[in-house]
Write an enzyme that holds these catalytic residues in place. Structure first.
Site, mmCIF file in Angstrom:
data_model
loop_
_atom_site.group_PDB
_atom_site.id
_atom_site.type_symbol
_atom_site.label_atom_id
_atom_site.label_comp_id
_atom_site.label_asym_id
_atom_site.label_seq_id
_atom_site.Cartn_x
_atom_site.Cartn_y
_atom_site.Cartn_z
ATOM 1 N N GLY A 19 -2.754 -13.816 -8.715
ATOM 2 C CA GLY A 19 -3.770 -12.841 -8.047
ATOM 3 C C GLY A 19 -5.155 -13.157 -8.534
ATOM 4 O O GLY A 19 -5.627 -12.076 -8.656
ATOM 5 N N MET A 24 -8.072 -6.802 -9.213
ATOM 6 C CA MET A 24 -7.868 -7.195 -11.214
ATOM 7 C C MET A 24 -7.765 -8.739 -11.231
ATOM 8 O O MET A 24 -8.931 -9.212 -12.148
ATOM 9 C CB MET A 24 -6.591 -6.411 -11.650
ATOM 10 N N ASP A 45 -3.577 -16.752 -6.230
ATOM 11 C CA ASP A 45 -3.435 -15.816 -5.412
ATOM 12 C C ASP A 45 -2.189 -16.368 -4.120
ATOM 13 O O ASP A 45 -1.537 -17.668 -3.913
ATOM 14 C CB ASP A 45 -4.496 -15.877 -4.658
ATOM 15 N N ASP A 49 -0.979 -22.960 -3.532
ATOM 16 C CA ASP A 49 0.519 -23.659 -4.469
ATOM 17 C C ASP A 49 0.175 -23.275 -5.643
ATOM 18 O O ASP A 49 -0.784 -24.238 -6.347
ATOM 19 C CB ASP A 49 -0.004 -25.306 -3.999
ATOM 20 N N THR A 86 0.696 -7.273 -14.490
ATOM 21 C CA THR A 86 1.160 -6.409 -13.496
ATOM 22 C C THR A 86 2.361 -5.333 -13.220
ATOM 23 O O THR A 86 2.874 -5.803 -14.677
ATOM 24 C CB THR A 86 1.865 -7.290 -12.518
ATOM 25 N N PRO A 113 1.834 -2.096 -19.374
ATOM 26 C CA PRO A 113 1.194 -1.595 -18.557
ATOM 27 C C PRO A 113 -0.200 -1.004 -18.526
ATOM 28 O O PRO A 113 -0.788 -0.864 -18.005
ATOM 29 C CB PRO A 113 2.243 -0.139 -19.333
ATOM 30 N N ASN A 114 -0.686 -1.414 -19.803
ATOM 31 C CA ASN A 114 -2.339 -1.091 -19.441
ATOM 32 C C ASN A 114 -3.415 -1.706 -20.522
ATOM 33 O O ASN A 114 -3.015 -1.436 -21.680
ATOM 34 C CB ASN A 114 -3.177 0.466 -19.732
ATOM 35 N N HIS A 142 -4.773 8.003 -9.806
ATOM 36 C CA HIS A 142 -5.091 6.580 -9.815
ATOM 37 C C HIS A 142 -6.213 6.616 -7.957
ATOM 38 O O HIS A 142 -5.501 7.299 -7.286
ATOM 39 C CB HIS A 142 -4.204 5.248 -9.510
ATOM 40 N N LYS A 146 -3.713 1.320 -4.811
ATOM 41 C CA LYS A 146 -2.175 1.298 -5.627
ATOM 42 C C LYS A 146 -1.244 1.376 -4.953
ATOM 43 O O LYS A 146 -0.947 2.203 -4.364
ATOM 44 C CB LYS A 146 -2.161 1.992 -6.824
ATOM 45 N N GLY A 152 2.373 2.647 -14.299
ATOM 46 C CA GLY A 152 3.382 1.394 -15.234
ATOM 47 C C GLY A 152 2.557 2.336 -16.610
ATOM 48 O O GLY A 152 3.434 2.988 -17.465
HETATM 49 N N1 LIG Z 1 -2.185 -3.710 -17.082
HETATM 50 C C1 LIG Z 1 -2.676 -2.743 -16.714
HETATM 51 O O1 LIG Z 1 -4.016 -2.759 -17.339
HETATM 52 C C2 LIG Z 1 -3.272 -3.080 -15.322
HETATM 53 C C3 LIG Z 1 -5.400 -2.417 -14.857
HETATM 54 C C4 LIG Z 1 -4.894 -2.988 -13.387
HETATM 55 C C5 LIG Z 1 -3.504 -2.901 -12.715
HETATM 56 N N2 LIG Z 1 -3.045 -3.480 -12.867
HETATM 57 C C6 LIG Z 1 -1.473 -3.902 -12.232
HETATM 58 O O2 LIG Z 1 -1.794 -5.107 -12.171
HETATM 59 C C7 LIG Z 1 -1.076 -5.325 -10.424
HETATM 60 C C8 LIG Z 1 -2.448 -5.408 -9.457
HETATM 61 O O3 LIG Z 1 -3.036 -4.839 -9.820
HETATM 62 P P1 LIG Z 1 -4.829 -4.712 -8.308
HETATM 63 O O4 LIG Z 1 -5.021 -3.648 -8.436
HETATM 64 O O5 LIG Z 1 -5.478 -5.927 -8.456
HETATM 65 O O6 LIG Z 1 -3.502 -5.600 -7.514
HETATM 66 P P2 LIG Z 1 -4.286 -6.599 -6.008
HETATM 67 O O7 LIG Z 1 -3.291 -5.953 -4.767
HETATM 68 O O8 LIG Z 1 -5.714 -6.244 -5.921
HETATM 69 O O9 LIG Z 1 -4.177 -7.847 -6.254
HETATM 70 C C9 LIG Z 1 -2.457 -8.425 -6.403
HETATM 71 C C10 LIG Z 1 -3.180 -9.993 -6.162
HETATM 72 O O10 LIG Z 1 -2.232 -10.932 -6.227
HETATM 73 C C11 LIG Z 1 -1.807 -11.592 -4.895
HETATM 74 N N3 LIG Z 1 -0.631 -11.731 -5.034
HETATM 75 C C12 LIG Z 1 0.506 -11.533 -4.397
HETATM 76 N N4 LIG Z 1 1.405 -12.529 -3.980
HETATM 77 C C13 LIG Z 1 0.936 -13.347 -5.077
HETATM 78 C C14 LIG Z 1 1.475 -14.357 -5.508
HETATM 79 N N5 LIG Z 1 3.105 -14.672 -5.053
HETATM 80 N N6 LIG Z 1 1.228 -15.227 -5.915
HETATM 81 C C15 LIG Z 1 -0.401 -15.177 -6.892
HETATM 82 N N7 LIG Z 1 -0.828 -13.782 -5.906
HETATM 83 C C16 LIG Z 1 -0.273 -12.966 -5.548
HETATM 84 C C17 LIG Z 1 -1.949 -10.387 -3.674
HETATM 85 O O11 LIG Z 1 -1.995 -11.039 -2.869
HETATM 86 C C18 LIG Z 1 -3.569 -9.892 -3.833
HETATM 87 O O12 LIG Z 1 -4.570 -10.574 -4.359
HETATM 88 C C19 LIG Z 1 -0.565 -4.033 -10.050
HETATM 89 O O13 LIG Z 1 0.877 -3.950 -10.728
HETATM 90 C C20 LIG Z 1 -1.222 -2.740 -10.427
HETATM 91 O O14 LIG Z 1 -0.579 -1.820 -10.742
HETATM 92 C C21 LIG Z 1 -2.254 -3.459 -14.277
HETATM 93 O O1 LIG Z 2 -5.277 0.870 -10.876
HETATM 94 C C1 LIG Z 2 -4.220 -0.337 -10.884
HETATM 95 O O2 LIG Z 2 -2.924 0.084 -9.941
HETATM 96 C C2 LIG Z 2 -3.367 0.323 -12.626
HETATM 97 N N1 LIG Z 2 -2.340 0.138 -12.915
HETATM 98 C C3 LIG Z 2 -1.657 0.405 -13.937
HETATM 99 C C4 LIG Z 2 -0.486 0.920 -13.762
HETATM 100 O O3 LIG Z 2 0.095 1.223 -13.189
HETATM 101 O O4 LIG Z 2 -0.917 1.474 -15.316
HETATM 102 C C5 LIG Z 2 -3.214 0.608 -14.972
HETATM 103 C C6 LIG Z 2 -3.957 0.915 -14.842
HETATM 104 C C7 LIG Z 2 -4.253 0.665 -13.702
#
Ligand SMILES: NC(=O)c1ccc[n+]([C@@H]2O[C@H](COP(=O)([O-])OP(=O)(O)OC[C@H]3O[C@@H](n4cnc5c(N)ncnc54)[C@H](O)[C@@H]3O)[C@@H](O)[C@H]2O)c1
Ligand SMILES: O=C(O)C1=N[C@H](C(=O)O)CCC1
Length: 255
Positions: A19, A24, A45, A49, A86, A113-114, A142, A146, A152
């Site tokens: 990703g 992120m 991403d 591969d 994720t 989740p965070n 958010h 999103k 999460g």
């Molecule tokens: N746990 C945390 O603290 C936290 C914080 C922010 C976001 N998140 C979560 O993280 C995830 C990503 O958030 P984001 O805002 O970066 O999303 P985003 O859509 O900007 O990024 C996701 C990326 O994954 C890529 N992707 C899709 N399928 C793929 C694959 N098979 N292999 C590799 N890459 C692939 C997409 O092309 C994209 O670039 C979401 O589920 C979000 O809720 C969690």
């Molecule tokens: O930007 C997002 O998407 C985020 N996802 C997480 C969630 O679903 O809790 C954490 C915060 C950012």
């Protein structure tokens, strides 16, 4: 890992990011490149591969709920530990990960989740407060790109609050309201109402509102920048290989 790499004296921890071109993922790649003792060996991403990440000792996944399980299976099968941000992890998904890990006892997986330290504390404080208030609702806010709702973080918070309420012998949250419009009272997770707000300008925010006779308590956390998640991600990257099996949340790593 080859026998040769196994014998090599400990160098920097080899980290791959899945990703890597996402919001992120970009931030994680920067954080890994700037951190001591870790080395970015693959930034993959969609469409890339994945095997380019086979050399990693730890893979960080910030992709989407529909591909994350396949990525995790791929890592575990190869003996690669994983740090997963994720979202979309139901209890069934966590159980599936535990099953895969049972066959690879040396592999560690951290799913959180965070990764915001303040957000982890907010969830802990909310779980602690839960037993003292008859009313509780969660409002998560958010950015509008999103993909999932509720977040999460909100789902995890609701589950922890529900567990604390059950342990304290609290009944259902009082609520005489009838929805005149479906959804007006939000979603319900384990008996806790959750409201999801999406607006341009927001990053990741959550309020937990508690109520008892004559008082309310609001516990709020705000991430204004994705840099806020990086200390938690790096903490998990450094710790995951010494924690075989599944770790959910960052709590155990912060103690
Ligand atoms: N746990 C945390 O603290 C936290 C914080 C922010 C976001 N998140 C979560 O993280 C995830 C990503 O958030 P984001 O805002 O970066 O999303 P985003 O859509 O900007 O990024 C996701 C990326 O994954 C890529 N992707 C899709 N399928 C793929 C694959 N098979 N292999 C590799 N890459 C692939 C997409 O092309 C994209 O670039 C979401 O589920 C979000 O809720 C969690
Ligand atoms: O930007 C997002 O998407 C985020 N996802 C997480 C969630 O679903 O809790 C954490 C915060 C950012």
């Amino acid at each position: 890992m080859t026998d040769e790499q196994e014998k090599t004296p400990a160098g920097p921890l080899r980290v791959g990011v899945l990703g890597a071109r996402g919001r992120m993922g970009i931030e994680v790649c920067k954080a890994v490149e700037a951190a001591d003792g870790v080395e970015l060996v693959a930034a993959m991403d969609q469409g890339d591969d994945r095997s380019a990440a086979s050399n990693a000792q730890v893979v960080v996944d910030f992709t989407t709920p529909d591909v994350v399980m396949d990525n995790l299976r791929w890592c575990i099968d190869r003996g690669i530990s994983a740090v997963v941000g994720t979202t979309g992890f139901s209890e069934q998904r966590l159980e599936q990960v535990r099953e895969w890990l049972a066959r690879k006892p040396e592999v560690g997986v951290v799913i959180a989740p965070n990764f915001g330290i303040g957000a982890v504390l907010m969830m802990q404080f909310a779980a602690r407060a839960a037993r003292h208030f008859e009313s509780v609702e969660i409002i998560e806010q958010h950015h509008p790109a999103k993909l999932d709702a509720p977040s999460g973080t909100a789902t995890h918070t609701a589950r922890q609050i529900a567990r604390a309420r059950a342990e304290a012998g609290l009944g259902p949250v009082p609520d005489a309201t009838k929805d005149e419009v479906p959804g007006a009272r939000g979603a319900e997770i384990d008996g806790v109402r959750v409201h999801a707000v999406r607006a341009t300008g927001l990053v990741a925010h959550q309020e937990v509102l508690f109520g008892a006779t004559g008082e309310t308590l609001t516990i709020r956390h705000d991430s204004y920048d994705r840099a806020s998640f990086m200390p938690g991600v790096l903490l998990a990257v450094r710790a995951v290989r010494s924690r075989p099996g599944l770790t959910v949340g960052l709590d155990a790593l912060l103690d």
